[in-house]
Design a protein around this motif. Structure first.
Motif, PDB file in Angstrom:
ATOM      1  N   ASP A   1      14.214 -31.140  77.956  1.00  0.00           N
ATOM      2  CA  ASP A   1      14.039 -32.520  79.241  1.00  0.00           C
ATOM      3  C   ASP A   1      15.697 -33.602  78.480  1.00  0.00           C
ATOM      4  O   ASP A   1      16.288 -33.131  79.254  1.00  0.00           O
ATOM      5  CB  ASP A   1      12.438 -33.013  79.223  1.00  0.00           C
ATOM      6  N   HIS A   2      15.299 -33.680  77.224  1.00  0.00           N
ATOM      7  CA  HIS A   2      16.089 -34.595  76.183  1.00  0.00           C
ATOM      8  C   HIS A   2      15.940 -34.634  75.737  1.00  0.00           C
ATOM      9  O   HIS A   2      15.157 -34.344  74.709  1.00  0.00           O
ATOM     10  CB  HIS A   2      16.240 -36.132  78.078  1.00  0.00           C
ATOM     11  N   LEU A   3      16.989 -35.503  74.755  1.00  0.00           N
ATOM     12  CA  LEU A   3      17.294 -35.358  73.345  1.00  0.00           C
ATOM     13  C   LEU A   3      17.001 -37.036  72.826  1.00  0.00           C
ATOM     14  O   LEU A   3      18.262 -37.816  73.610  1.00  0.00           O
ATOM     15  CB  LEU A   3      18.101 -35.269  72.583  1.00  0.00           C
TER      16      LEU A   3
ATOM     17  N   VAL B   1      20.471 -36.506  77.561  1.00  0.00           N
ATOM     18  CA  VAL B   1      20.585 -37.473  76.272  1.00  0.00           C
ATOM     19  C   VAL B   1      20.692 -38.533  77.045  1.00  0.00           C
ATOM     20  O   VAL B   1      20.707 -39.272  77.522  1.00  0.00           O
ATOM     21  CB  VAL B   1      22.222 -37.272  75.596  1.00  0.00           C
ATOM     22  N   GLU B   2      19.259 -39.124  75.751  1.00  0.00           N
ATOM     23  CA  GLU B   2      18.247 -40.537  76.054  1.00  0.00           C
ATOM     24  C   GLU B   2      19.106 -41.343  75.187  1.00  0.00           C
ATOM     25  O   GLU B   2      18.679 -41.333  74.245  1.00  0.00           O
ATOM     26  CB  GLU B   2      16.907 -40.717  76.536  1.00  0.00           C
ATOM     27  N   LEU B   3      19.926 -42.243  75.607  1.00  0.00           N
ATOM     28  CA  LEU B   3      19.753 -43.306  74.390  1.00  0.00           C
ATOM     29  C   LEU B   3      19.087 -44.295  74.560  1.00  0.00           C
ATOM     30  O   LEU B   3      18.829 -44.360  75.170  1.00  0.00           O
ATOM     31  CB  LEU B   3      21.503 -43.898  74.721  1.00  0.00           C
TER      32      LEU B   3
ATOM     33  N   HIS C   1      15.859 -39.205  67.077  1.00  0.00           N
ATOM     34  CA  HIS C   1      15.200 -40.094  67.703  1.00  0.00           C
ATOM     35  C   HIS C   1      13.895 -39.184  67.427  1.00  0.00           C
ATOM     36  O   HIS C   1      12.812 -39.206  67.414  1.00  0.00           O
ATOM     37  CB  HIS C   1      15.581 -40.944  68.474  1.00  0.00           C
ATOM     38  N   HIS C   2      14.083 -38.431  68.923  1.00  0.00           N
ATOM     39  CA  HIS C   2      13.285 -37.078  69.187  1.00  0.00           C
ATOM     40  C   HIS C   2      13.681 -36.018  70.079  1.00  0.00           C
ATOM     41  O   HIS C   2      14.773 -36.564  71.043  1.00  0.00           O
ATOM     42  CB  HIS C   2      11.769 -38.027  69.810  1.00  0.00           C
ATOM     43  N   ILE C   3      12.338 -35.329  70.567  1.00  0.00           N
ATOM     44  CA  ILE C   3      13.146 -34.515  70.741  1.00  0.00           C
ATOM     45  C   ILE C   3      12.118 -34.530  72.508  1.00  0.00           C
ATOM     46  O   ILE C   3      10.495 -34.359  71.846  1.00  0.00           O
ATOM     47  CB  ILE C   3      13.153 -32.671  70.839  1.00  0.00           C
TER      48      ILE C   3
ATOM     49  N   LEU D   1       8.147 -35.702  68.362  1.00  0.00           N
ATOM     50  CA  LEU D   1       8.273 -34.422  69.931  1.00  0.00           C
ATOM     51  C   LEU D   1       7.735 -35.284  71.312  1.00  0.00           C
ATOM     52  O   LEU D   1       6.831 -35.358  70.662  1.00  0.00           O
ATOM     53  CB  LEU D   1       7.392 -33.565  69.831  1.00  0.00           C
ATOM     54  N   GLU D   2       8.044 -35.338  72.092  1.00  0.00           N
ATOM     55  CA  GLU D   2       7.755 -35.832  73.586  1.00  0.00           C
ATOM     56  C   GLU D   2       7.249 -35.117  74.372  1.00  0.00           C
ATOM     57  O   GLU D   2       8.263 -33.957  74.582  1.00  0.00           O
ATOM     58  CB  GLU D   2       9.026 -37.037  73.600  1.00  0.00           C
ATOM     59  N   ILE D   3       6.092 -34.905  75.119  1.00  0.00           N
ATOM     60  CA  ILE D   3       6.015 -34.181  75.717  1.00  0.00           C
ATOM     61  C   ILE D   3       6.133 -34.302  76.779  1.00  0.00           C
ATOM     62  O   ILE D   3       5.218 -35.533  77.464  1.00  0.00           O
ATOM     63  CB  ILE D   3       4.402 -32.959  75.747  1.00  0.00           C
TER      64      ILE D   3
HETATM   65 ZN    ZN Z   1      12.337 -39.712  75.658  1.00  0.00          ZN
END
Ligand code: ZN
Length: 142
Positions: A15-17, A61-63, A85-87, A135-137
């Protein structure tokens, strides 16, 4: 066999990095130079963070800019500096994913499935259960 042991789970994608930065205003220029655009900015008080979403194809991409040094991202920056920071992995059924991971003894950081920016649902898996990566779900708003 569980549907989560199948590599072709419906709706699964990156979904995003999430990238921790000192300043969104300073970091976004690189992406804008590549023709990308920030489409959404939001302050998420309960996570202590300001976010900016930049679509990149089917992913984003999430800053992440901390609201202060004592926030999760603030501590990440002072310990490790700016960086990945997370995937975030998108699933169609976050409650099923939660139950499946818990049943397998995976360490989940979040106390429950949370509601985030724009109403999407998410929880975090501890890096020690995910190869050293937070890891973000996540799932789209219902
Ligand atoms: Zn996120």
């Amino acid at each position: 066999m569980s549907k989560y042991s199948d590599s072709s789970v419906k709706g699964a994608r990156i979904d995003h990095l999430g990238i921790a930065v000192e300043s969104i205003d300073a970091a976004r220029g690189l992406y804008e130079a590549l023709g990308l655009r920030v489409i959404h900015q939001e302050t998420v008080e309960h996570e202590g963070v300001r976010t900016a979403m930049i679509p990149v194809g089917e992913s984003r991409v999430e800053l992440l800019e901390p609201l202060g040094p004592e926030t999760t991202v603030g501590r990440f920056l002072s310990k490790r500096g700016a960086g990945l920071h997370h995937i975030a992995l998108h699933v169609d059924d976050i409650q099923a994913a939660w139950a499946e991971l818990q049943g397998r003894g995976v360490t989940i950081v979040s106390p429950a499935v949370q509601t985030g920016a724009g109403g999407h649902l998410y929880f975090f898996v501890h890096p020690k259960s995910a190869g050293g990566v937070l890891l973000e779900i996540c799932q789209d708003p219902v």
